[in-house]
Design a protein around this motif. Structure first.
Motif, short mmCIF file in Angstrom:
data_model
loop_
_atom_site.label_atom_id
_atom_site.label_comp_id
_atom_site.label_asym_id
_atom_site.label_seq_id
_atom_site.Cartn_x
_atom_site.Cartn_y
_atom_site.Cartn_z
N LEU A 86 -8.69 8.62 21.26
CA LEU A 86 -8.34 7.13 20.47
C LEU A 86 -7.40 8.01 19.35
CD1 LEU A 86 -11.16 4.90 20.19
CD2 LEU A 86 -9.23 4.59 21.67
N VAL A 87 -6.13 7.60 19.04
CA VAL A 87 -5.40 7.91 18.01
C VAL A 87 -5.18 6.70 17.16
CG1 VAL A 87 -3.11 8.70 17.01
CG2 VAL A 87 -4.26 9.66 19.19
N VAL A 88 -5.92 6.73 16.05
CA VAL A 88 -5.78 5.49 14.95
C VAL A 88 -5.36 5.82 13.74
CG1 VAL A 88 -7.85 4.44 16.46
CG2 VAL A 88 -8.24 5.82 14.41
N PRO A 89 -5.36 4.85 12.58
CA PRO A 89 -5.01 5.12 11.34
C PRO A 89 -5.97 5.85 10.80
CG PRO A 89 -4.52 2.79 12.02
CD PRO A 89 -5.15 3.32 13.02
N SER A 90 -5.68 6.86 9.69
CA SER A 90 -6.50 7.79 9.05
C SER A 90 -7.59 7.00 8.32
CB SER A 90 -5.46 8.80 8.29
OG SER A 90 -4.89 7.66 7.33
N ASN A 91 -7.16 5.80 7.64
CA ASN A 91 -8.08 5.36 6.85
C ASN A 91 -9.32 4.89 7.65
OD1 ASN A 91 -6.22 3.24 7.98
ND2 ASN A 91 -7.36 1.72 6.90
N LEU A 92 -9.18 4.42 8.80
CA LEU A 92 -10.24 4.00 9.89
C LEU A 92 -11.10 5.09 10.00
CD1 LEU A 92 -8.42 1.75 12.76
CD2 LEU A 92 -9.80 1.05 10.53
N VAL A 93 -10.77 6.38 10.30
CA VAL A 93 -11.49 7.60 10.37
C VAL A 93 -12.21 7.93 9.03
CG1 VAL A 93 -11.51 10.08 11.39
CG2 VAL A 93 -9.90 8.34 12.22
N HIS A 94 -11.72 7.82 8.12
CA HIS A 94 -12.04 8.36 6.90
C HIS A 94 -13.06 7.30 6.32
CE1 HIS A 94 -8.35 10.61 5.91
NE2 HIS A 94 -9.03 11.44 6.33
N ALA A 95 -13.01 5.96 6.67
CA ALA A 95 -13.97 5.12 6.45
C ALA A 95 -15.23 5.23 7.28
CB ALA A 95 -13.62 3.75 6.52
N ASN A 142 0.72 -1.31 0.01
CA ASN A 142 0.14 -0.10 0.01
C ASN A 142 0.73 1.19 -0.13
OD1 ASN A 142 0.69 0.43 2.62
ND2 ASN A 142 -0.71 -1.10 3.33
N GLN A 143 0.19 2.50 0.09
CA GLN A 143 0.78 3.57 0.04
C GLN A 143 1.79 3.98 1.08
OE1 GLN A 143 -1.99 6.64 -0.99
NE2 GLN A 143 -1.56 6.42 -3.22
N GLU A 144 1.32 3.32 2.37
CA GLU A 144 2.07 3.62 3.73
C GLU A 144 3.12 2.61 3.62
OE1 GLU A 144 -1.43 3.11 3.37
OE2 GLU A 144 -1.87 5.38 3.35
N GLY A 145 3.08 1.66 3.00
CA GLY A 145 4.46 0.68 3.07
C GLY A 145 4.17 -0.17 4.62
N THR A 146 2.98 -0.47 4.76
CA THR A 146 2.63 -1.25 6.22
C THR A 146 2.04 -2.65 5.93
OG1 THR A 146 0.31 -0.29 6.17
CG2 THR A 146 2.21 0.98 7.32
N TYR A 147 2.24 -3.34 6.96
CA TYR A 147 1.47 -4.87 6.99
C TYR A 147 0.67 -4.99 8.09
CZ TYR A 147 5.19 -5.88 3.44
OH TYR A 147 5.93 -5.92 2.58
N SER A 148 -0.48 -5.63 8.21
CA SER A 148 -1.36 -5.82 9.11
C SER A 148 -1.71 -7.50 9.14
CB SER A 148 -2.57 -5.19 8.86
OG SER A 148 -2.43 -3.92 8.70
#
Length: 304
Positions: free
Chosen positions: A286-295, A15-21
């Motif tokens: 709560l501080v969470v990844p931006s995609n969770l808030v945008h979703a 992904n753009q962030e270069g992260t894994y989950s």
């Protein structure tokens, strides 16, 4: 001297962030070159996730460790007689699937860390193994439900002054959401009714609280990562003070699913009163990844 030259690990970007989950597949290539034919016992690659804490207090050292997963794949299977690799360039592809589960995000501070790694190792008889390691950034999918936290938070406090001054202080505070992401700006305000005989100062402070745990022992770090001080509010007046609360771009996420490290945030809105306890309203954030808030925001817009 090792015969393996230019030993490298290259991982595909998901992904753009270069992260894994959790549940993602790590796709990569182990590359190296050989000047001559070389016999190896095995070549393997593994991925793992670990949490560690360590601190010293009163000449006592406290440490703890948690492992979240460890997966391994043999790229060249173990062979009692060894396997001969020809001279020249070698590129070996591999895939490793991160298991499902509630694992915490990557984290690094002085007294603790949560690290996810991919390591390749080449073993030879009667030789030190050759290895190469790369760290991957892990963003957990496991967070407390944020739907409720998307709503505004409100609170109020009253304080009767005495001894050195007389009168009453009343404050109502609010923040537009209880959930945010690094780099975002939240809107907060405080409405103050100063019926006392002295000046008071409104203040906003964003705190990050980290707790490290080793059995019954804890070490706590509570740091102010944003602060705003308003103008003095004179006696017998009523004022509304706005505040743009800036979440640092490098803020680590709320961490709640690690037994030995936790990270919490809270916004404190208070009145600085000399010679008295400061009245305050505290909002958990709560501080969470931006995609969770945008979703969640998109979902709410879709329901309108």
């Amino acid at each position: 001297m090792s015969p393996f030259k230019d030993l490298k690990l290259a991982l595909e970007v998901l992904n753009q962030e270069g992260t894994y989950s959790e549940g993602d597949t790590v796709i990569g290539t182990l590359s190296f070159s050989l000047k001559s034919d070389t016999k190896v016992k095995s070549i393997s690659v593994k991925a793992k996730g670990d949490a560690n804490v360590l601190w010293t207090e009163d000449d006592e050292t406290y440490s703890a460790h948690e492992r979240y997963f460890k997966i391994k794949e043999d790229l060249v299977a173990k062979n009692p007689g060894g396997t001969v690799l020809p001279r020249g360039a070698h590129n070996i592809n591999f895939t490793l699937k991160i298991p499902q589960g509630k694992m915490p995000s990557s984290f690094k501070k002085k007294n603790g860390k949560i690290v996810y790694m991919v390591e390749a190792k080449i073993s030879r008889s009667w030789r030190w193994p050759s290895s190469v390691t790369t760290e991957i950034k892990f963003d957990s999918k496991s967070f407390p439900p944020i739907q409720q936290a998307m709503r505004p938070l409100n609170g109020s406090v009253d304080k009767e002054l005495g001894t050195f001054s007389k009168g009453q202080l009343q404050m109502t505070a609010s923040v537009n959401r209880g959930v945010c992401f690094p780099g975002e700006t939240l809107s907060a305000y405080a409405r103050i009714c100063n019926s006392s005989s002295k000046n008071v100062k409104p203040k906003f402070s964003l705190h990050r609280k980290i707790v490290y745990r080793v059995k019954k022992h804890t070490k706590t770090s509570d740091k102010v990562i944003f602060k705003m001080v308003g103008d003095p509010i004179t006696p017998r007046s009523e004022v509304t003070v706005p505040c743009a609360v800036k979440i640092p771009v490098d803020a680590v996420y709320t961490l709640h699913n690690c037994q030995i490290i936790s990270v919490e945030y809270y916004l404190k809105v208070y009145l600085d009163v000399s010679f008295a306890f400061d009245p305050e309203v505290v909002f958990p954030l709560l501080v969470v990844p931006s995609n969770l808030v945008h979703a969640q925001l998109n979902e709410e817009v879709g329901h309108i």
